[in-house]
Write a protein that holds these residues in place. Structure first.
Motif, PDB file in Angstrom:
ATOM      1  N   ALA A 159      -6.114  -5.062   9.692  1.00  0.00           N
ATOM      2  CA  ALA A 159      -5.589  -3.933  10.460  1.00  0.00           C
ATOM      3  C   ALA A 159      -4.114  -4.174  10.740  1.00  0.00           C
ATOM      4  O   ALA A 159      -3.755  -5.144  11.415  1.00  0.00           O
ATOM      5  N   GLY A 160      -3.274  -3.317  10.208  1.00  0.00           N
ATOM      6  CA  GLY A 160      -1.840  -3.444  10.424  1.00  0.00           C
ATOM      7  C   GLY A 160      -1.129  -2.189   9.969  1.00  0.00           C
ATOM      8  O   GLY A 160      -1.565  -1.519   9.049  1.00  0.00           O
ATOM      9  N   MET A 161      -0.038  -1.887  10.641  1.00  0.00           N
ATOM     10  CA  MET A 161       0.707  -0.673  10.318  1.00  0.00           C
ATOM     11  C   MET A 161       2.050  -1.045   9.706  1.00  0.00           C
ATOM     12  O   MET A 161       2.594  -2.107   9.989  1.00  0.00           O
ATOM     13  N   GLY A 162       2.571  -0.183   8.864  1.00  0.00           N
ATOM     14  CA  GLY A 162       3.881  -0.405   8.262  1.00  0.00           C
ATOM     15  C   GLY A 162       3.921  -1.679   7.449  1.00  0.00           C
ATOM     16  O   GLY A 162       3.022  -1.975   6.663  1.00  0.00           O
ATOM     17  N   GLY A 163       4.961  -2.467   7.678  1.00  0.00           N
ATOM     18  CA  GLY A 163       5.120  -3.724   6.965  1.00  0.00           C
ATOM     19  C   GLY A 163       4.010  -4.710   7.267  1.00  0.00           C
ATOM     20  O   GLY A 163       3.642  -5.525   6.422  1.00  0.00           O
ATOM     21  N   SER A 164       3.449  -4.632   8.461  1.00  0.00           N
ATOM     22  CA  SER A 164       2.331  -5.509   8.820  1.00  0.00           C
ATOM     23  C   SER A 164       1.121  -5.192   7.948  1.00  0.00           C
ATOM     24  O   SER A 164       0.407  -6.095   7.515  1.00  0.00           O
ATOM     25  N   GLY A 165       0.886  -3.921   7.698  1.00  0.00           N
ATOM     26  CA  GLY A 165      -0.195  -3.520   6.807  1.00  0.00           C
ATOM     27  C   GLY A 165       0.044  -4.010   5.391  1.00  0.00           C
ATOM     28  O   GLY A 165      -0.893  -4.344   4.666  1.00  0.00           O
ATOM     29  N   MET A 166       1.316  -4.096   5.003  1.00  0.00           N
ATOM     30  CA  MET A 166       1.655  -4.592   3.680  1.00  0.00           C
ATOM     31  C   MET A 166       1.227  -6.060   3.547  1.00  0.00           C
ATOM     32  O   MET A 166       0.758  -6.479   2.486  1.00  0.00           O
ATOM     33  N   ALA A 167       1.336  -6.827   4.613  1.00  0.00           N
ATOM     34  CA  ALA A 167       0.890  -8.220   4.583  1.00  0.00           C
ATOM     35  C   ALA A 167      -0.613  -8.288   4.326  1.00  0.00           C
ATOM     36  O   ALA A 167      -1.094  -9.147   3.582  1.00  0.00           O
ATOM     37  N   GLY A 168      -1.369  -7.374   4.930  1.00  0.00           N
ATOM     38  CA  GLY A 168      -2.807  -7.309   4.678  1.00  0.00           C
ATOM     39  C   GLY A 168      -3.116  -6.955   3.240  1.00  0.00           C
ATOM     40  O   GLY A 168      -4.038  -7.505   2.627  1.00  0.00           O
ATOM     41  N   GLN A 169      -2.339  -6.042   2.680  1.00  0.00           N
ATOM     42  CA  GLN A 169      -2.525  -5.655   1.281  1.00  0.00           C
ATOM     43  C   GLN A 169      -2.243  -6.834   0.355  1.00  0.00           C
ATOM     44  O   GLN A 169      -2.958  -7.051  -0.623  1.00  0.00           O
ATOM     45  N   MET A 170      -1.226  -7.611   0.670  1.00  0.00           N
ATOM     46  CA  MET A 170      -0.915  -8.797  -0.137  1.00  0.00           C
ATOM     47  C   MET A 170      -2.056  -9.799  -0.058  1.00  0.00           C
ATOM     48  O   MET A 170      -2.468 -10.360  -1.069  1.00  0.00           O
ATOM     49  N   ALA A 171      -2.594 -10.020   1.145  1.00  0.00           N
ATOM     50  CA  ALA A 171      -3.706 -10.957   1.310  1.00  0.00           C
ATOM     51  C   ALA A 171      -4.919 -10.476   0.525  1.00  0.00           C
ATOM     52  O   ALA A 171      -5.591 -11.262  -0.150  1.00  0.00           O
ATOM     53  N   LYS A 172      -5.194  -9.177   0.602  1.00  0.00           N
ATOM     54  CA  LYS A 172      -6.326  -8.621  -0.141  1.00  0.00           C
ATOM     55  C   LYS A 172      -6.157  -8.850  -1.639  1.00  0.00           C
ATOM     56  O   LYS A 172      -7.102  -9.256  -2.321  1.00  0.00           O
ATOM     57  N   THR A 173      -4.966  -8.605  -2.129  1.00  0.00           N
ATOM     58  CA  THR A 173      -4.696  -8.798  -3.557  1.00  0.00           C
ATOM     59  C   THR A 173      -4.949 -10.244  -3.967  1.00  0.00           C
ATOM     60  O   THR A 173      -5.496 -10.510  -5.034  1.00  0.00           O
ATOM     61  N   LEU A 174      -4.589 -11.182  -3.101  1.00  0.00           N
ATOM     62  CA  LEU A 174      -4.751 -12.597  -3.425  1.00  0.00           C
ATOM     63  C   LEU A 174      -6.201 -13.067  -3.394  1.00  0.00           C
ATOM     64  O   LEU A 174      -6.577 -13.956  -4.145  1.00  0.00           O
ATOM     65  N   ILE A 175      -7.030 -12.478  -2.515  1.00  0.00           N
ATOM     66  CA  ILE A 175      -8.390 -13.008  -2.336  1.00  0.00           C
ATOM     67  C   ILE A 175      -9.507 -12.120  -2.875  1.00  0.00           C
ATOM     68  O   ILE A 175     -10.652 -12.557  -2.961  1.00  0.00           O
ATOM     69  N   GLN A 176      -9.221 -10.881  -3.247  1.00  0.00           N
ATOM     70  CA  GLN A 176     -10.300  -9.947  -3.591  1.00  0.00           C
ATOM     71  C   GLN A 176     -11.134 -10.372  -4.798  1.00  0.00           C
ATOM     72  O   GLN A 176     -12.322 -10.106  -4.842  1.00  0.00           O
ATOM     73  N   LYS A 177     -10.556 -11.069  -5.761  1.00  0.00           N
ATOM     74  CA  LYS A 177     -11.340 -11.485  -6.924  1.00  0.00           C
ATOM     75  C   LYS A 177     -12.324 -12.595  -6.581  1.00  0.00           C
ATOM     76  O   LYS A 177     -13.362 -12.712  -7.210  1.00  0.00           O
ATOM     77  N   GLN A 178     -11.999 -13.417  -5.580  1.00  0.00           N
ATOM     78  CA  GLN A 178     -12.898 -14.493  -5.174  1.00  0.00           C
ATOM     79  C   GLN A 178     -13.881 -14.047  -4.089  1.00  0.00           C
ATOM     80  O   GLN A 178     -14.896 -14.690  -3.871  1.00  0.00           O
ATOM     81  N   SER A 179     -13.574 -12.960  -3.411  1.00  0.00           N
ATOM     82  CA  SER A 179     -14.405 -12.512  -2.293  1.00  0.00           C
ATOM     83  C   SER A 179     -15.706 -11.882  -2.783  1.00  0.00           C
ATOM     84  O   SER A 179     -15.723 -11.124  -3.742  1.00  0.00           O
ATOM     85  N   THR A 180     -16.782 -12.195  -2.097  1.00  0.00           N
ATOM     86  CA  THR A 180     -18.081 -11.605  -2.422  1.00  0.00           C
ATOM     87  C   THR A 180     -18.414 -10.447  -1.482  1.00  0.00           C
ATOM     88  O   THR A 180     -19.475  -9.850  -1.598  1.00  0.00           O
ATOM     89  N   ILE A 181     -17.500 -10.152  -0.552  1.00  0.00           N
ATOM     90  CA  ILE A 181     -17.704  -9.042   0.383  1.00  0.00           C
ATOM     91  C   ILE A 181     -16.514  -8.093   0.312  1.00  0.00           C
ATOM     92  O   ILE A 181     -15.426  -8.491  -0.106  1.00  0.00           O
ATOM     93  N   PRO A 182     -16.719  -6.844   0.709  1.00  0.00           N
ATOM     94  CA  PRO A 182     -15.628  -5.862   0.641  1.00  0.00           C
ATOM     95  C   PRO A 182     -14.482  -6.201   1.596  1.00  0.00           C
ATOM     96  O   PRO A 182     -14.694  -6.776   2.660  1.00  0.00           O
ATOM     97  N   ILE A 183     -13.279  -5.817   1.183  1.00  0.00           N
ATOM     98  CA  ILE A 183     -12.076  -5.998   1.994  1.00  0.00           C
ATOM     99  C   ILE A 183     -11.411  -4.643   2.148  1.00  0.00           C
ATOM    100  O   ILE A 183     -11.187  -3.942   1.163  1.00  0.00           O
TER     101      ILE A 183
END
Length: 121
Positions: free
Chosen positions: A70-94
């Motif tokens: 949960a983040g707005m603006g540039g903070s939300g962009m940090a969440g998107q970067m984290a999702k991009t880095l971990i989504q292939k290894q994650s077994t649960i939705p992000i």
């Protein structure tokens, strides 16, 4: 109906530089000196990694079935970067959520990571 969430732990990491290293070449347009934030981004990532290595989690989080950044603006962009880095290894939705309220489906089985670069949201 008002929802209440049980807070089991809170970690605040202030990664902003204490003093601006570089002044914006356009201070009248870049009033918050975002130029400096971008310039120092690599150093902020290194600092975050050093802090992260010291964290001792008190819970196992075995019951988590969804991660919400949960983040707005540039903070939300940090969440998107984290999702991009971990989504292939994650077994649960992000999910990335860019609003003041959390989705109605968030519950005790959701891991909510709140991101605020400024500390104001």
């Amino acid at each position: 109906m008002k929802r209440c969430l049980l807070l089991t732990g809170l970690l605040i990491m202030n990664l902003q530089a204490e003093k601006p290293r570089v002044k914006s070449p356009h201070p009248t347009v870049d009033t918050q000196n975002m130029f400096n934030a971008i310039y120092g981004f690599a150093e902020q990532i290194k600092k975050a990694m050093r802090i992260g290595k010291k964290i001792k989690l008190r819970h196992t989080y075995d019951h988590i079935n969804h991660i919400v950044f949960a983040g707005m603006g540039g903070s939300g962009m940090a969440g998107q970067m984290a999702k991009t880095l971990i989504q292939k290894q994650s077994t649960i939705p992000i999910t990335i959520h860019n609003d003041y309220d959390l989705p109605n489906w968030v519950n005790e089985n959701s891991l909510v990571i709140c991101l605020s670069y400024s500390g104001n949201t």
